[in-house]
Scaffold this motif. Structure first.
Motif, PDB file in Angstrom:
ATOM      1  N   UNK A  76       0.750  -1.313  -0.208  1.00  0.00           N
ATOM      2  CA  UNK A  76      -0.444   0.530  -0.093  1.00  0.00           C
ATOM      3  C   UNK A  76       0.638   0.989  -0.398  1.00  0.00           C
ATOM      4  N   UNK A  77       2.470   1.027   0.209  1.00  0.00           N
ATOM      5  CA  UNK A  77       2.686   2.168   0.779  1.00  0.00           C
ATOM      6  C   UNK A  77       3.475   2.769  -0.286  1.00  0.00           C
TER       7      UNK A  77
ATOM      8  N   UNK B 284       1.178   3.796  -3.094  1.00  0.00           N
ATOM      9  CA  UNK B 284       0.583   5.679  -2.778  1.00  0.00           C
ATOM     10  C   UNK B 284       1.599   6.403  -3.959  1.00  0.00           C
ATOM     11  N   UNK B 285       2.635   6.045  -3.139  1.00  0.00           N
ATOM     12  CA  UNK B 285       3.997   6.636  -2.733  1.00  0.00           C
ATOM     13  C   UNK B 285       4.275   7.198  -4.829  1.00  0.00           C
TER      14      UNK B 285
ATOM     15  N   UNK C 187       1.700   6.525  -7.294  1.00  0.00           N
ATOM     16  CA  UNK C 187       1.195   7.418  -8.332  1.00  0.00           C
ATOM     17  C   UNK C 187       1.655   8.829  -8.049  1.00  0.00           C
TER      18      UNK C 187
ATOM     19  N   UNK D  85      -6.196   6.135  -7.318  1.00  0.00           N
ATOM     20  CA  UNK D  85      -5.150   7.058  -7.657  1.00  0.00           C
ATOM     21  C   UNK D  85      -4.149   8.703  -7.806  1.00  0.00           C
TER      22      UNK D  85
ATOM     23  N   UNK E 232      -4.384   9.688  -4.023  1.00  0.00           N
ATOM     24  CA  UNK E 232      -3.131   9.914  -4.267  1.00  0.00           C
ATOM     25  C   UNK E 232      -1.552  11.424  -4.630  1.00  0.00           C
ATOM     26  N   UNK E 233      -2.543  10.979  -5.689  1.00  0.00           N
ATOM     27  CA  UNK E 233      -1.811  12.250  -6.398  1.00  0.00           C
ATOM     28  C   UNK E 233      -2.150  13.884  -5.794  1.00  0.00           C
TER      29      UNK E 233
ATOM     30  N   UNK F 185      -5.592   4.211   1.612  1.00  0.00           N
ATOM     31  CA  UNK F 185      -5.240   4.906   0.597  1.00  0.00           C
ATOM     32  C   UNK F 185      -4.389   6.555   0.905  1.00  0.00           C
TER      33      UNK F 185
ATOM     34  N   UNK G 199      -3.175   6.606   4.424  1.00  0.00           N
ATOM     35  CA  UNK G 199      -1.050   6.071   3.311  1.00  0.00           C
ATOM     36  C   UNK G 199      -0.919   7.617   3.045  1.00  0.00           C
TER      37      UNK G 199
ATOM     38  N   UNK H 179       0.034   9.878   5.627  1.00  0.00           N
ATOM     39  CA  UNK H 179       1.401  10.219   6.598  1.00  0.00           C
ATOM     40  C   UNK H 179       2.545  10.475   5.852  1.00  0.00           C
ATOM     41  N   UNK H 180       2.679   9.741   4.453  1.00  0.00           N
ATOM     42  CA  UNK H 180       3.947  10.011   3.307  1.00  0.00           C
ATOM     43  C   UNK H 180       3.811  11.581   3.327  1.00  0.00           C
TER      44      UNK H 180
END
Lengths: 274, 274
Positions: A219-220, A223-224, A226, B223, B226-227, B248, B251, B254-255
């Protein structure tokens, strides 16, 4: 998207065992499966267990080439191990030298040596260049971009095409204390790196490193990936056997207008890469 | 992330039927479920079927308020329908006027009227403002940003806090011919809109609109979400009952360092929003 498949790596138990046993079948099956799953390049990393790293690299290269023609990414922090792989490689369809060393010595001299090695390997040979210098991995955006600019300018001086460079801004595990600002910094660095040359250098990341030691690894990573694709990331070292990741990759490319939408866009993308 | 839950909308068959039958149970269950799933606001849209849209809006607002105190987003292209909802609402915890009309008339006069309506509703009342003008929905990045700048400047003139504005750059279905350049354009617009004021205005999108009519709807929504979050998107109108989407979202936050990593970051995020 230039997809570098990560699974032939001595850090994985089954590959480590196959290397110890000189068991070609395990390696060749991974080569075939990853190619079928959409790999543009197969990464080849001997890991740390093998005593004879150069010899192991050569055995891996020869073993893979017996079964498929997918170009390889020779992955080592030791220039001699990459050089050993290059001696036995068929680089007609390309090869990646992965990467400039992570030993605080990616200074001019070493980068020059990598460009020479790549030129000797053939006109399609590329280099993954890490955005680090004698001071290590930078924590901020600006130093990453400055190092990337320096790399590109040195390549231009030597007449080495920027399209043969894959700039890797070095993603750190999000689980590492104080590293949580890094994913955002890397995305900001990408926003600038892609404008450093025209045409832009390739950008790549070792995606799985982001989720090292974390829960929800796929999942991580998804997401990154994308987020990165929306910043111009056009290559990544990934687990190409992770179907969910590959679907995110195809969707992100479609949303960024690199692939046309059709109701079967996931299948179309998969078949394009076969 | 300010999460606006989309499910209480007369366009969905079960809600349409509940409105026709004056069946409170269906509406109240959706209100509870969406609140539990992490909704910051519950969007309330009467749809197009009800003959008496203003009366239906009031019935929906009263029905929801009987069962939970989650603030509402009154969703209509008709100012009168929003005004009707505001008459019966408890806006102590906030309310969103969603949105400035999509009728090519979002000129100064109408926006002024919305700011007045919001001020009458209370100091926490917000407005979703679409980046469109008399010429319709702009196709390019610059016009979207220029309209957003105009909105913010008009709000400042009236002393209306930019933190009470949710700028919506209007996402179109990726399946619409020639619309495939739009997701990228919207991300580029977000890159600029977030720097238009200090503090930045909120940005929101009607996420599900992106995948209207497409296959793989949830994947496409995930997707792009996330972007967007990586560009500063801090709100979205979403299907909060889509667990994969909410994962998502957690996440991505978090990122982007909006939430600390812990091995149970998904659960922590979910519980934060309960």
């Amino acid at each position: 998207m230039i997809i570098i498949a990560e699974r032939i790596n001595g850090m994985f138990t089954n590959v480590k065992q196959a290397i110890a046993d000189k068991d070609k079948k395990v390696i060749q099956e991974l080569a075939r499966k990853q190619t079928e799953a959409g790999a543009t390049y197969l990464d080849v990393n001997v890991g740390t267990a093998a005593a004879d790293q150069a010899g192991t690299m050569q055995w891996l290269v020869e073993t893979i080439q017996e079964t498929c023609a997918t170009p390889l990414s020779l992955d080592s922090q030791k220039p001699d191990v990459i050089a050993a792989g290059l001696k036995v490689i068929n680089a007609e369809n390309g090869v990646i030298l992965n990467s400039t060393p992570l030993n605080k010595k990616t200074d001019e001299e070493i980068f020059d040596k990598y460009m020479e090695m790549a030129d000797q390997a053939g006109p399609k040979a590329c280099i993954i260049t890490l955005t680090m210098d004698k001071n290590g991995v930078p924590q901020d955006v600006d130093t990453r971009v400055a190092i990337a600019a320096d790399i590109i300018s040195k390549a231009m001086e030597k007449g080495f095409d920027s399209q043969r460079l894959f700039v890797d801004p070095i993603i750190l595990p999000v689980k590492v204390p104080n590293a949580q600002v890094q994913p955002g910094n890397i995305l900001s660095a990408m926003d600038q790196i892609r404008y450093l040359s025209e045409p832009a250098p390739h950008m790549t990341i070792g995606l799985s490193n982001l989720s090292q030691g974390a829960t929800e690894r796929s999942l991580i990573n998804r997401v990154f990936l994308a987020m990165g694709i929306s910043r111009g990331l056009d290559s990544a070292i990934v687990d190409v056997l992770d179907e969910k990741l590959m679907n995110v990759l195809a969707t992100a490319e479609m949303l960024m207008n690199k692939q046309i939408y059709s109701d079967s866009f996931l299948k179309v993308y998969a078949s394009m890469n076969e």
